[in-house]
Design a protein around this motif. Structure first.
Motif, PDB file in Angstrom:
ATOM      1  N   ALA A   1      79.183  27.308  20.817  1.00  0.00           N
ATOM      2  CA  ALA A   1      80.304  28.231  21.003  1.00  0.00           C
ATOM      3  C   ALA A   1      80.724  28.854  19.683  1.00  0.00           C
ATOM      4  O   ALA A   1      81.084  30.040  19.635  1.00  0.00           O
ATOM      5  N   ALA A   2      80.687  28.063  18.603  1.00  0.00           N
ATOM      6  CA  ALA A   2      80.983  28.618  17.282  1.00  0.00           C
ATOM      7  C   ALA A   2      79.929  29.642  16.888  1.00  0.00           C
ATOM      8  O   ALA A   2      80.245  30.703  16.326  1.00  0.00           O
TER       9      ALA A   2
ATOM     10  N   LEU B   1      79.181  27.719   6.132  1.00  0.00           N
ATOM     11  CA  LEU B   1      78.610  26.511   6.716  1.00  0.00           C
ATOM     12  C   LEU B   1      79.638  25.871   7.648  1.00  0.00           C
ATOM     13  O   LEU B   1      80.817  25.753   7.299  1.00  0.00           O
ATOM     14  N   VAL B   2      79.170  25.445   8.821  1.00  0.00           N
ATOM     15  CA  VAL B   2      80.024  24.784   9.811  1.00  0.00           C
ATOM     16  C   VAL B   2      79.379  23.464  10.197  1.00  0.00           C
ATOM     17  O   VAL B   2      78.194  23.427  10.555  1.00  0.00           O
TER      18      VAL B   2
ATOM     19  N   LEU C   1      84.979  27.360  23.836  1.00  0.00           N
ATOM     20  CA  LEU C   1      85.016  28.783  23.473  1.00  0.00           C
ATOM     21  C   LEU C   1      86.183  29.077  22.529  1.00  0.00           C
ATOM     22  O   LEU C   1      86.043  29.859  21.571  1.00  0.00           O
ATOM     23  N   ALA C   2      87.317  28.453  22.766  1.00  0.00           N
ATOM     24  CA  ALA C   2      88.474  28.646  21.883  1.00  0.00           C
ATOM     25  C   ALA C   2      88.239  27.994  20.527  1.00  0.00           C
ATOM     26  O   ALA C   2      88.654  28.540  19.491  1.00  0.00           O
TER      27      ALA C   2
ATOM     28  N   GLU D   1      88.330  29.734  16.881  1.00  0.00           N
ATOM     29  CA  GLU D   1      89.112  29.137  15.798  1.00  0.00           C
ATOM     30  C   GLU D   1      88.265  28.978  14.545  1.00  0.00           C
ATOM     31  O   GLU D   1      88.721  29.268  13.422  1.00  0.00           O
ATOM     32  N   VAL D   2      87.035  28.518  14.708  1.00  0.00           N
ATOM     33  CA  VAL D   2      86.135  28.357  13.570  1.00  0.00           C
ATOM     34  C   VAL D   2      85.875  29.693  12.894  1.00  0.00           C
ATOM     35  O   VAL D   2      85.951  29.822  11.661  1.00  0.00           O
ATOM     36  N   ALA D   3      85.571  30.702  13.694  1.00  0.00           N
ATOM     37  CA  ALA D   3      85.316  32.025  13.116  1.00  0.00           C
ATOM     38  C   ALA D   3      86.549  32.533  12.369  1.00  0.00           C
ATOM     39  O   ALA D   3      86.423  33.107  11.268  1.00  0.00           O
TER      40      ALA D   3
END
Length: 368
Positions: free
Chosen positions: A17-18, A199-200, A356-357, A361-363
């Motif tokens: 999702a991220a 990086l995630v 998805l949320a 949030e990560v983006a």
């Protein structure tokens, strides 16, 4: 110049999702997964329940991201032809002493902005589900079940359609900051190094280990990991008794052993909560005794011998036995001091519903 705009470690529901959220923003995305297929960890061993958002503390990430993620999830599933059933959920009090817990849930749902919640008398609940034992219940109309693997395949398809890549059998071996981003060491049969501006870490049970492999990541920001195993039993030889999800009032550390009828019509019960010290997925048949006791509170007609060991999963919990339930941890540079890095810890339930949320949030945390 970096090879990728964003590299994401972990191809479970949240990592994918991220990747989708970043790819939609026209970034070149790489998702690395150590297993030979997507969703091999926490994402493959859960209830596949879509949670409405009633259970989570005011102002928490879980509360906000569950409600936002659930509202985004149903349209995504419909648009991508992923199977789901908006079956609804009954949270039941089987005795008068449990009614205050339901009242607290109803208030929390209102605070969290959860729509479609109604209070039912025991008679009204039994009108919906005749085999149910209940003196009162909350009906959550926005709850349901879905095909989590189909969902993850759709996310992978979106990433690839936007020009990104999901690379399997490619374990993360470490990373260090360099000009323009991160140098990332990738293991597997053909070890290599790639570079990414951002990086995630979205590695589920492996998130803490991955964080420790990033040069300069402060040890104090790596939370303790506790393995909260959840066992499931399936109903055999008896028709599924309820159309809706059936939940008891929550227990410390979990939502309680519940009932669901999956998309194939199979009735399953679980998860319970078993604290373990290492990763293993066998289901002890002896645990059935506790399931019979719990299930018969809301389904007295459960026959002897009808429950068979099914499967198990492990939640990446940040709290141990007797400790207060924690929130998601989404750490960015403001927490750990490393630019263009987001690390996710403790993404347990409702992480799948929230995915998805969480991706958005990560983006946002990456400043995309």
């Amino acid at each position: 110049m970096a090879d990728f705009d964003v590299a994401i470690i972990g191809a479970g529901a949240v990592g994918l999702a991220a990747g989708y959220a970043c790819a939609k923003r026209a970034l070149n995305v790489l998702v690395l997964e150590q297993a030979p297929h997507i969703g091999a960890g926490v994402s493959s061993r859960n209830s596949e329940v879509i949670h409405a958002g009633l259970h989570y503390a005011t102002g928490s990430l879980k509360a906000r991201l569950c409600v936002t993620g659930r509202r985004a999830l149903y349209p995504f599933l419909a648009d991508h032809n992923v199977a789901y059933a908006k079956s609804g959920k009954l949270i039941v009090a089987t005795q008068e002493s449990e009614i205050p817990a339901l009242e607290r849930l109803a208030r929390q749902g209102e605070i969290n902005g959860v729509e479609g919640v109604r209070w039912l008398s025991g008679e009204e609940a039994r009108a919906l589900e005749p085999q149910l034992n209940a003196v009162a219940a909350l009906l959550s109309e926005e709850s349901g079940v879905f095909d989590a693997h189909g969902y993850m395949a759709a996310l992978q398809g979106e990433i690839e359609a936007h020009g990104g890549a999901v690379v399997l059998s490619s374990p993360f071996e470490g990373a260090h900051a360099q000009d323009g981003g991160y140098a990332i060491q990738v293991g597997g049969e053909a070890p290599t190094q790639v570079s990414a501006v951002r990086l995630v870490i979205s590695a589920g049970l492996g998130a803490q280990d991955c964080a420790r492999k990033i040069e300069g990541f402060p040890a104090a920001r790596v939370p303790a990991l506790h393995f909260g195993k959840g066992n499931y039993f399936a109903l055999h030889g008896v028709k599924a008794p309820f159309a809706r999800l059936i939940y008891p009032p929550p227990i410390p550390g979990a939502l309680g052993t519940h009932y669901r009828r999956d998309l194939g019509g199979v009735a399953r019960f679980g998860p319970d909560l078993e604290w373990v010290d290492h990763e293993h997925y066998s289901v002890d048949p002896a645990r059935a005794a506790g399931f019979y006791e719990t299930v018969r509170r809301f389904w007295p007609a459960l026959p002897d011998g009808a429950l068979q060991p099914d499967y198990s999963g492990i939640r990446p919990k940040l709290h141990g036995p007797g400790e207060a339930q924690g929130d998601f941890v989404i750490d960015d540079a403001s927490a750990h001091g490393l630019a263009n890095l987001v690390c996710l810890f403790g993404i347990e339930s409702p992480g799948l519903t929230s995915s998805l949320a969480i991706g958005e949030e990560v983006a946002d945390r990456l400043g995309i």
